[in-house]
Design a protein around this motif. Structure first.
Motif, PDB file in Angstrom:
ATOM      1  N   PHE A 125       1.039   4.302 -12.654  1.00 16.20           N
ATOM      2  CA  PHE A 125       1.627   2.991 -12.952  1.00 16.20           C
ATOM      3  C   PHE A 125       0.685   1.869 -12.527  1.00 16.20           C
ATOM      4  N   CYS A 126       0.067   2.012 -11.361  1.00 18.84           N
ATOM      5  CA  CYS A 126      -0.873   0.996 -10.867  1.00 18.84           C
ATOM      6  C   CYS A 126      -2.093   0.905 -11.782  1.00 18.84           C
ATOM      7  N   ALA A 127      -2.584   2.053 -12.251  1.00 19.53           N
ATOM      8  CA  ALA A 127      -3.721   2.046 -13.171  1.00 19.53           C
ATOM      9  C   ALA A 127      -3.358   1.327 -14.468  1.00 19.53           C
ATOM     10  N   LYS A 128      -2.157   1.569 -14.961  1.00 17.72           N
ATOM     11  CA  LYS A 128      -1.689   0.931 -16.198  1.00 17.72           C
ATOM     12  C   LYS A 128      -1.634  -0.590 -16.041  1.00 17.72           C
ATOM     13  N   HIS A 129      -1.228  -1.064 -14.854  1.00 15.31           N
ATOM     14  CA  HIS A 129      -1.078  -2.501 -14.618  1.00 15.31           C
ATOM     15  C   HIS A 129      -2.294  -3.105 -13.913  1.00 15.31           C
ATOM     16  N   LYS A 130      -3.386  -2.333 -13.828  1.00 16.91           N
ATOM     17  CA  LYS A 130      -4.645  -2.806 -13.242  1.00 16.91           C
ATOM     18  C   LYS A 130      -4.457  -3.313 -11.811  1.00 16.91           C
ATOM     19  N   ILE A 131      -3.748  -2.532 -11.022  1.00 14.55           N
ATOM     20  CA  ILE A 131      -3.554  -2.829  -9.601  1.00 14.55           C
ATOM     21  C   ILE A 131      -4.339  -1.789  -8.797  1.00 14.55           C
ATOM     22  N   THR A 132      -5.231  -2.247  -7.960  1.00  9.28           N
ATOM     23  CA  THR A 132      -6.081  -1.333  -7.188  1.00  9.28           C
ATOM     24  C   THR A 132      -5.249  -0.444  -6.270  1.00  9.28           C
ATOM     25  N   TYR A 133      -5.422   0.859  -6.422  1.00 11.51           N
ATOM     26  CA  TYR A 133      -4.701   1.860  -5.620  1.00 11.51           C
ATOM     27  C   TYR A 133      -5.735   2.555  -4.749  1.00 11.51           C
ATOM     28  N   THR A 134      -5.603   2.425  -3.439  1.00 13.39           N
ATOM     29  CA  THR A 134      -6.615   2.936  -2.513  1.00 13.39           C
ATOM     30  C   THR A 134      -6.181   4.248  -1.881  1.00 13.39           C
ATOM     31  N   GLU A 135      -7.075   5.226  -1.946  1.00  8.77           N
ATOM     32  CA  GLU A 135      -6.838   6.529  -1.321  1.00  8.77           C
ATOM     33  C   GLU A 135      -8.162   7.097  -0.846  1.00  8.77           C
ATOM     34  N   THR A 136      -8.158   7.679   0.330  1.00 10.77           N
ATOM     35  CA  THR A 136      -9.383   8.242   0.878  1.00 10.77           C
ATOM     36  C   THR A 136      -9.030   9.377   1.830  1.00 10.77           C
ATOM     37  N   SER A 137     -10.044   9.984   2.440  1.00  5.67           N
ATOM     38  CA  SER A 137      -9.797  11.049   3.412  1.00  5.67           C
ATOM     39  C   SER A 137      -9.474  10.437   4.768  1.00  5.67           C
ATOM     40  N   LEU A 138      -8.933  11.255   5.672  1.00  4.70           N
ATOM     41  CA  LEU A 138      -8.567  10.763   6.989  1.00  4.70           C
ATOM     42  C   LEU A 138      -9.793  10.272   7.750  1.00  4.70           C
TER      43      LEU A 138
END
Length: 364
Positions: free
Chosen positions: A319-332
């Motif tokens: 959904f965030c990709a569709k609305h061009k909202i940066t979604y942050t995810e990384t390793s611990l």
């Protein structure tokens, strides 16, 4: 006069709708998707199993403590106790968000019992502080988690420091993890201070009873069974690891993400997504972090049960990709690296807290 309308997945939108109106409509659309997937339904089996298992482990550790007696091997039990208490901390957090039961009263008293009798912390203090954080994550002057204290989270907070405190703040990232070892002690001190102060606190005397019984019983058991040196060592290991586990689970989620100026207005969807960071991993990561590794989903839907956060993640990310909202995810480990670097950069390189993608987006 007839207005032209546009159509989106969540229904008609006025052509002249403001950006804020469109953003509210987008969150409503996401909420309907999440609800239709059944991801807000309670997971009683999971939570009853986790609570019963945690209580059994807690009792087992104290039985082992009594049987083992005067021995340095007690330090292994101290470490085990810290792990179990961290799980109680996560469960208290989830009950505060009404993730466990449908009944507000059941959630409230479960959280009060778990926090007070098992971890020795004030449920009322935590509830008040954490609610403010969820309303305005990483917003200056509103989020208590970035309020000036031992650490400075913005250049503005650093500018008021002089001498040794300024020198330490410029290198505060290197002291971050050693400071987490003191977080367990800090939580107990603040809880006691909150209960003793005259400020409004719901069920103050119940909390005073729970926390008083827990802390006095704990210290009595330590110093009756162990000589003073070993008792203090047990206490130090348990408090240090407890603070490290809790702080190490909460810190990666927002530290190093954009700091929001006090005057900036942001819609709910972007306020929660852009200031939060997810940590990828497996089931063990979910357990070790109490579901806080799905921070984006948790902030968007605070009452969502922990097991459903993993299922909600691909929906929210798409959904965030569709609305061009940066979604942050990384390793611990990468998140810890970012946190340390960010804390060291405050006051050195990141002089302007307004220079962030979030601010640039809204200025545009």
């Amino acid at each position: 006069m007839t207005q032209t309308t546009l159509t989106s997945a969540d229904g008609p939108i006025l052509a002249g709708a403001s950006p804020r109106e469109r953003h509210v409509s987008a969150y409503a659309e996401l909420s309907r998707i999440i609800q239709s997937a059944g991801l807000l339904k309670r997971r009683y089996g999971f939570y009853w199993s986790l609570m019963i298992g945690s209580v059994a482990a807690f009792v087992g550790i104290w039985v082992g403590f009594a049987l083992l007696g005067d021995s340095w091997y007690q330090l292994f039990l101290a470490a085990g106790l810290a792990v179990v208490l961290a799980q109680f901390g996560f469960l208290g957090h989830e009950s505060a968000h009404r993730q466990i039961f449908a009944s507000h009263r059941w959630n409230e008293w479960t959280g009060r019992v778990l926090s007070g009798l098992f971890t020795g912390l004030s449920y009322g203090w935590w509830m008040r502080k954490h609610t403010r954080h969820h309303l305005n994550p990483n917003k200056e002057g509103a989020d208590p988690d970035i309020a000036p204290g031992v650490l400075a989270f913005s250049p503005a907070a650093l500018e008021r420091r002089r001498g040794l405190t300024a020198w330490l703040a410029n290198r505060q990232g290197y002291f971050f993890f050693p400071l987490l070892l003191l977080e367990g002690l800090h939580l107990h001190v603040v809880s006691i201070q909150t209960i003793m102060r005259r400020e409004r606190l719901k069920h103050r005397w119940v909390e005073a009873l729970f926390v008083g019984v827990r802390l006095s019983g704990y210290l009595t058991a330590l110093f009756v069974v162990l000589p003073p040196g070993k008792a203090l060592a047990f206490l130090g290991v348990q408090l240090g690891l407890f603070g490290l586990l809790l702080g190490g689970s909460f810190a990666p989620n927002h530290k190093g993400m954009p700091i929001v100026p006090a005057s900036m207005k942001i819609d709910f969807l972007r306020r929660q997504v852009l200031m939060s960071r997810n940590i990828h991993g497996g089931v063990l990561t979910d357990l070790a972090m109490g579901g806080l590794n799905y921070q984006v989903e948790h902030h968007l839907f605070p009452s969502m049960p922990r097991p459903n956060l993993r299922r909600a993640q691909p929906i929210v990310r798409e959904f965030c990709a569709k609305h061009k909202i940066t979604y942050t995810e990384t390793s611990l480990f990468d998140s810890y690296r970012v946190v340390v670097r960010y804390l060291n950069d405050v006051g050195l390189q990141a002089r302007d807290p307004f220079k962030c993608p979030l601010t640039a987006q809204y200025r545009a």
